[in-house]
Design an enzyme around this catalytic site. Structure first.
Site, PDB file in Angstrom:
ATOM      1  N   LYS A  14      86.261  23.802  45.849  1.00 56.62           N
ATOM      2  CA  LYS A  14      86.351  25.269  45.872  1.00 56.62           C
ATOM      3  C   LYS A  14      86.903  25.741  44.522  1.00 56.62           C
ATOM      4  CE  LYS A  14      85.847  29.167  48.144  1.00 56.62           C
ATOM      5  NZ  LYS A  14      84.495  29.728  48.324  1.00 56.62           N
ATOM      6  N   ASP A  34      88.355  17.295  55.770  1.00 60.05           N
ATOM      7  CA  ASP A  34      88.639  17.408  57.198  1.00 60.05           C
ATOM      8  C   ASP A  34      87.560  18.250  57.876  1.00 60.05           C
ATOM      9  OD1 ASP A  34      89.934  17.155  59.591  1.00 60.05           O
ATOM     10  OD2 ASP A  34      91.739  18.208  59.006  1.00 60.05           O
ATOM     11  N   ASP A  53      81.956  26.012  50.659  1.00 59.66           N
ATOM     12  CA  ASP A  53      81.301  26.847  51.677  1.00 59.66           C
ATOM     13  C   ASP A  53      79.785  26.725  51.589  1.00 59.66           C
ATOM     14  OD1 ASP A  53      81.307  29.995  49.957  1.00 59.66           O
ATOM     15  OD2 ASP A  53      82.189  28.134  49.222  1.00 59.66           O
ATOM     16  N   TYR A 104      97.674  18.477  52.755  1.00 61.03           N
ATOM     17  CA  TYR A 104      98.226  17.467  53.657  1.00 61.03           C
ATOM     18  C   TYR A 104      99.441  16.738  53.085  1.00 61.03           C
ATOM     19  CZ  TYR A 104      94.510  17.890  57.097  1.00 61.03           C
ATOM     20  OH  TYR A 104      93.670  18.351  58.076  1.00 61.03           O
TER      21      TYR A 104
END
Length: 421
Positions: free
Chosen positions: A220, A310, A286, A150
């Site tokens: 991640k 988000d 995930d 972002y």
């Protein structure tokens, strides 16, 4: 006399009894849901404090209405008001299409350095949900708000900037893994130690203050080792140095397990929990999205980067009734600046129909009142919204998913909430 909210030298907000707070009604359904919400705020404050406290609302404009009136999507006067008065609240805003500001919300976050996007996820009994046990979903998301994807550092394929980036990566950095170099666009993902630390510090302070059991670092890092992986490592380092007497981390468990075996490590963790320490753990993004469905009760506070946050915030909101009732805030805990907002879009098709659910703005106002220290008013609004849902007196979004419900329009829902105060 109405006064500004200020930040004290002790890092605590100075909130007068009659604070001035700017608001933006918003575009599309914004005026409908704002006019309903502000009546709830005023009634709750009157009820809680018997007239001793009252907000002086100051209207400012941004988005489509601002563009039509001033030619600017974000007038300087509006940005200045958000800076001067510290706290503000807004409805949904139209983002310009085909140029101009990428997102008005992102522009606000960057300009005011609102580094925390705070998204509490709470289930109100009776809310329609796709989950079998939505009541187990009770989390607060601390999403880093100024870095990551972002940051907006992107270069479109075919531009001189993209060619320069390609040349730099291939010829100077020795990168060989760009599959289709001539048709590739580029984005840069900045993640800093400073940005990580201030987010995780805020999340840990919140966890401690609210006596919650755990903080989960979602990342991640198994793939992006020097950005997401560094975020995880920096988070653990901060927890173990600044909050050593209040936390027990998975890192510490792993170290004890390696040196003394799993049984000793498990005993150490049990002792830490018994002594009231917060467990700081991590989860790959995930896997977290899976675990949030299978075992949401295992998570209380979550700290994560911008893009993960988000996805996670909206996915969790869906589990407890949808983004239509999800509140949000963007906060800089150092300067005191905070913008509270509806987290859904403008829904222009339903503008001026007085039919949409105002709960996202109402509950964002609850967050604002809590931030101000006006918790009595905040609590009675939360209870009143819960009672309206529990008694099935709801707007069309919930009415269509409930049996035996009473259909209310936007303003009637506000009336019901006020009656429940």
């Amino acid at each position: 006399m109405a006064e500004k909210i200020t930040m004290g030298t002790n890092g605590i907000l100075n909130v007068p009894n009659n604070p001035i707070i700017p608001f933006i009604q918003g575009d599309g359904i914004g005026p409908d849901i704002w006019s309903a919400s502000v009546r709830v705020f005023n009634a709750a404050i009157e009820k809680a404090y018997n007239g001793e406290k009252k907000i002086e609302w100051k209207e400012v404009v941004a988005g489509e209405r601002a563009f039509n009136e001033t030619g600017s999507w974000m007038p300087e006067e509006t940005m200045q008001a958000f800076k001067d008065y510290l706290l503000s609240i807004k409805g949904p805003l139209t983002t310009p299409v085909g140029g101009g500001i990428r997102s008005l919300n992102v522009a606000l976050r960057q300009e005011l350095d609102l580094y925390v996007c705070l998204r509490p996820v709470h289930y109100f009994e009776g809310t329609p949900s796709p989950m079998r046990h939505p009541e187990k979903v009770e989390m607060v998301i601390f999403r880093e708000n100024t870095e990551d994807i972002y940051a907006g550092i992107e270069f479109m394929t075919g531009t001189p900037e993209a060619k320069k980036m390609l040349d730099f990566l291939v010829n100077e950095m020795g990168v060989k893994k760009i599959r289709f170099p001539e048709t590739t666009s580029f984005g840069v993902k900045p993640v800093s130690k400073d940005g990580t630390e201030r987010l995780v510090r805020a999340a840990l302070l919140y966890t401690i203050e609210n006596k919650l059991p755990s903080l989960t670092i979602v990342h991640k890092g198994n793939i992006m080792k020097f950005t997401e992986g560094a975020f995880k490592n920096w988070a653990y380092e901060l927890a173990e140095t600044e909050f050593a007497d209040k936390v027990y981390t998975w890192n510490q468990w792993e170290k004890t397990k390696k040196e003394n075996g799993e049984a000793v490590a498990n005993e150490e963790m049990k002792t830490a929990v018994a002594n009231g320490k917060i467990i700081v753990k991590d989860c790959i993004a995930d896997n977290f999205l899976q675990q949030a469905m299978l075992a949401p009760q295992d998570y209380s506070v979550v700290a994560t980067l911008n893009l993960n946050g988000d996805y996670i915030s909206d996915a969790l909101a869906a589990q407890v009734g949808g983004i239509g009732i999800a509140p949000g805030a963007n906060i800089n805990y150092n300067t005191g600046h905070a913008v509270f907002e509806a987290t859904h879009g403008t829904a222009p098709r339903f503008a001026n129909t007085n039919t949409m659910n105002p709960s996202s703005v109402i509950l964002s106002g609850v967050m604002m009142l809590e931030y101000m220290g006006w918790k009595e008013a905040a609590n009675i609004i939360t209870n009143a919204v819960g009672k309206a849902i529990q008694t099935k007196k709801v707007t069309v979004d919930f009415y269509n998913l409930m049996e035996g419900a009473t259909l209310l329009n936007t303003s009637e829902f506000a009336d019901e909430v006020i009656a429940n105060l």
